[in-house]
Design a protein around this motif. Structure first.
Motif, mmCIF file in Angstrom:
data_model
loop_
_atom_site.group_PDB
_atom_site.id
_atom_site.type_symbol
_atom_site.label_atom_id
_atom_site.label_comp_id
_atom_site.label_asym_id
_atom_site.label_seq_id
_atom_site.Cartn_x
_atom_site.Cartn_y
_atom_site.Cartn_z
ATOM 1 N N ARG A 138 -64.711 11.086 25.510
ATOM 2 C CA ARG A 138 -65.259 10.485 26.726
ATOM 3 C C ARG A 138 -64.389 10.754 27.947
ATOM 4 N N PHE A 139 -63.103 11.100 27.717
ATOM 5 C CA PHE A 139 -62.170 11.179 28.829
ATOM 6 C C PHE A 139 -61.500 12.533 28.996
ATOM 7 N N VAL A 140 -61.605 13.426 28.016
ATOM 8 C CA VAL A 140 -60.894 14.694 28.111
ATOM 9 C C VAL A 140 -61.459 15.553 29.234
ATOM 10 N N ALA A 141 -60.579 16.335 29.844
ATOM 11 C CA ALA A 141 -60.984 17.291 30.871
ATOM 12 C C ALA A 141 -61.032 18.664 30.223
ATOM 13 N N THR A 150 -66.731 20.724 36.734
ATOM 14 C CA THR A 150 -67.436 21.040 37.962
ATOM 15 C C THR A 150 -66.681 20.446 39.138
ATOM 16 N N GLN A 151 -66.530 21.223 40.186
ATOM 17 C CA GLN A 151 -65.895 20.683 41.385
ATOM 18 C C GLN A 151 -66.865 19.729 42.065
ATOM 19 N N GLY A 164 -64.210 17.909 37.266
ATOM 20 C CA GLY A 164 -64.541 17.226 36.024
ATOM 21 C C GLY A 164 -66.032 17.008 35.930
ATOM 22 N N SER A 165 -66.488 16.722 34.741
ATOM 23 C CA SER A 165 -67.908 16.449 34.575
ATOM 24 C C SER A 165 -68.228 15.053 35.088
ATOM 25 N N THR A 166 -69.483 14.846 35.412
ATOM 26 C CA THR A 166 -69.911 13.544 35.917
ATOM 27 C C THR A 166 -69.668 12.445 34.896
ATOM 28 N N THR A 203 -71.943 20.725 47.472
ATOM 29 C CA THR A 203 -71.062 20.295 46.389
ATOM 30 C C THR A 203 -71.555 18.960 45.847
ATOM 31 N N PRO A 204 -71.729 18.812 44.535
ATOM 32 C CA PRO A 204 -72.168 17.528 43.982
ATOM 33 C C PRO A 204 -71.239 16.407 44.435
ATOM 34 N N GLN A 205 -71.821 15.248 44.707
ATOM 35 C CA GLN A 205 -71.025 14.135 45.208
ATOM 36 C C GLN A 205 -71.392 12.849 44.500
ATOM 37 N N LEU A 206 -70.378 12.097 44.098
ATOM 38 C CA LEU A 206 -70.553 10.788 43.474
ATOM 39 C C LEU A 206 -70.070 9.708 44.437
#
Length: 352
Positions: A247-250, A256-257, A298-300, A345-348
Motif C-alpha cells: 500500500r505504501f511502496v514507491a 506518475t508525476q 507516486g501513484s494516486t 499534470t494530474p493533481q490531487l
C-alpha cells in the motif's frame, strides 16, 4: 504568504503534532542470532541480515533474490557501514547498513521501497498456554518477543496497558472476530493508525496464532505457527509487513508525476507533510495563504494511503474555466487549425 515563512518550522517543537504515523527507528540496523564469532558464521549471518533488510524495506519475499542485487549479495560490504557482536543470550551479529547506498542499490535493481514513515500499530495479543491465558501489556516481560519481532520486521508496534478493563475486552472471541468494534473502542485512547488482534495458543509444544489487522476500512487476516513465542511473533509481524508494504511502496518506473495541493497548512503541519512525502520526492512549488502545492512522484493510491496516516481528507478540486485554445494562422486561407491543448499534470487535493 511567502514560502520562506514556512521554513521557521525547523526551530519549532513538534510534540503537538497530531499525526500518529511513526518514523521507524533503526530501520537499517539488523540483528541476527549467531552461535559463534567465526568468519563462516559471520558471513552467513550477514547474508541473513541482508535478506531481512530487503524484505523489511520492500515487503516482497522474492526481492532479495532479484538479479539486480546479485552483486550486493556477493559482497554485502558495499552497503554496510559497520557491524559488531552483542552478547546474549542469544549472541547476535549487529549489522548497520548505510541508508543511502542501500536505497540506491535497491532502486537500481528496480525494487519497490517502503519509507521509514509507517503506520503505528496497536497490538492486542492474547497468549493461551498450559499456565493460563494472559493479555500482553506494555512493560511486561511477555512484551519483549513482540517488540523484537516488530523491530526485526520494521513495524512501529504499540502495546496496551492490559489493565482490568482491557482484559475484559481483549477476549479470545473478540480477538478472533471479524468485527473490530469492541477493540476499536478500547483502542481510541492509544491514537494508533492500525489495530492488530492476535490470539496465540500453545498446543503440543508448538505455537499457532490467528491474527486480524485493520487499517482504516481495510482488513487483513491470517494464521501462522512457530516453535515458540518468539517464532510465532516474528511470523505474525512478517505477515503484517508483507500485507501493508504494497500500500505504501514507491515502485520505480510505475510512478506518475503529480501535483498535490493541501489546504489548512501551518508551520507544524508543514513539517509533518514533508516527512510523509519524503518517499515520493515531494518538492514544494508554491504557497498561497494556508494552501501549499507540492510536486510528487507516486501513484494516486500510494499517495492516498500515505496521507491517510496523518488523517488528511481528500477534497474535490474547485472547477476552473477551460482556457481558450489558440488558433494557428494558416497562410493559404484554408480552415484554421486549433492548437492541441497542453497535457495537464494530474493533481490531487487534500485538507487537514
Amino acid at each position: 504568504m511567502r514560502f520562506s515563512k514556512f521554513l521557521f518550522v525547523g526551530c519549532l517543537s513538534l510534540t503537538s503534532l497530531v499525526t500518529h504515523a511513526e518514523t521507524v527507528k533503526g530501520l537499517y540496523q539488523v540483528r541476527e542470532p549467531v552461535s559463534s564469532q567465526t568468519q563462516e558464521e559471520r558471513d552467513q549471518a550477514t547474508q541473513r541480515a541482508l535478506d531481512t533488510l530487503v524484505l523489511r524495506l520492500t515487503g516482497d519475499p522474492k526481492a532479495a533474490q532479484s538479479p539486480g542485487l546479485a552483486a550486493i549479495r556477493k559482497d554485502p560490504q558495499q552497503i554496510i557501514s559497520q557491524y559488531g557482536f552483542d552478547a546474549g543470550p542469544p549472541e547476535v551479529l549487529k549489522v548497520d547498513f548505510d541508508p543511502t547506498t542501500t536505497e540506491q542499490a535497491l532502486r537500481r535493481a528496480g525494487l519497490a521501497m517502503w519509507g521509514a514513515n509507517r503506520p503505528s500499530i496497536l497490538g492486542w495479543w492474547l497468549n493461551d498456554s498450559a499456565e493460563g491465558s494472559s493479555l500482553v501489556g506494555d512493560g511486561q516481560a511477555s512484551a519483549t518477543p513482540l517488540r523484537r519481532a516488530a523491530q526485526h520486521r520494521g513495524l512501529p508496534l504499540r502495546l496496551p496497558l492490559a489493565d482490568l478493563g482491557e482484559q475484559v475486552v481483549a477476549t479470545a472471541p473478540n480477538l478472533e472476530s471479524s468485527d473490530p468494534a469492541a477493540l476499536r473502542a478500547a483502542s481510541e485512547r492509544y491514537n494508533a493508525d492500525a489495530v492488530l488482534a492476535v490470539h496465540a495458543r500453545e498446543e503440543g509444544g508448538q505455537w499457532q496464532a490467528k491474527w486480524h489487522l485493520w487499517l482504516g476500512d481495510q482488513k487483513e487476516a491470517g494464521s501462522v505457527q512457530g516453535a515458540d513465542q518468539a517464532a510465532v511473533a516474528d511470523a505474525v509481524m512478517l505477515a503484517v509487513n508483507e500485507r501493508l508494504a504494497p500500500r505504501f511502496v514507491a515502485r520505480p518506473g510505475a510512478s506518475t508525476q503529480q501535483l498535490l495541493e493541501v489546504q489548512g497548512m501551518n508551520l507544524e503541519r508543514y513539517a509533518t507533510l514533508g516527512r510523509l512525502l519524503e518517499p515520493f520526492g515531494g518538492r514544494p512549488q508554491s504557497v498561497d495563504g494556508d494552501r501549499i502545492l507540492y510536486r510528487v512522484n507516486g501513484s494516486t493510491d500510494q499517495l492516498r494511503a500515505q496521507l491517510s496516516l496523518a488523517k488528511l481528507q481528500e477534497v474535490a478540486a474547485a472547477p476552473t474555466p477551460a482556457p481558450a485554445l489558440p488558433v494557428q494562422p494558416v497562410a493559404d486561407g484554408s480552415t484554421p487549425a486549433v492548437a492541441p491543448a497542453p497535457v495537464a499534470t494530474p493533481q490531487l487535493h487534500f485538507r487537514w
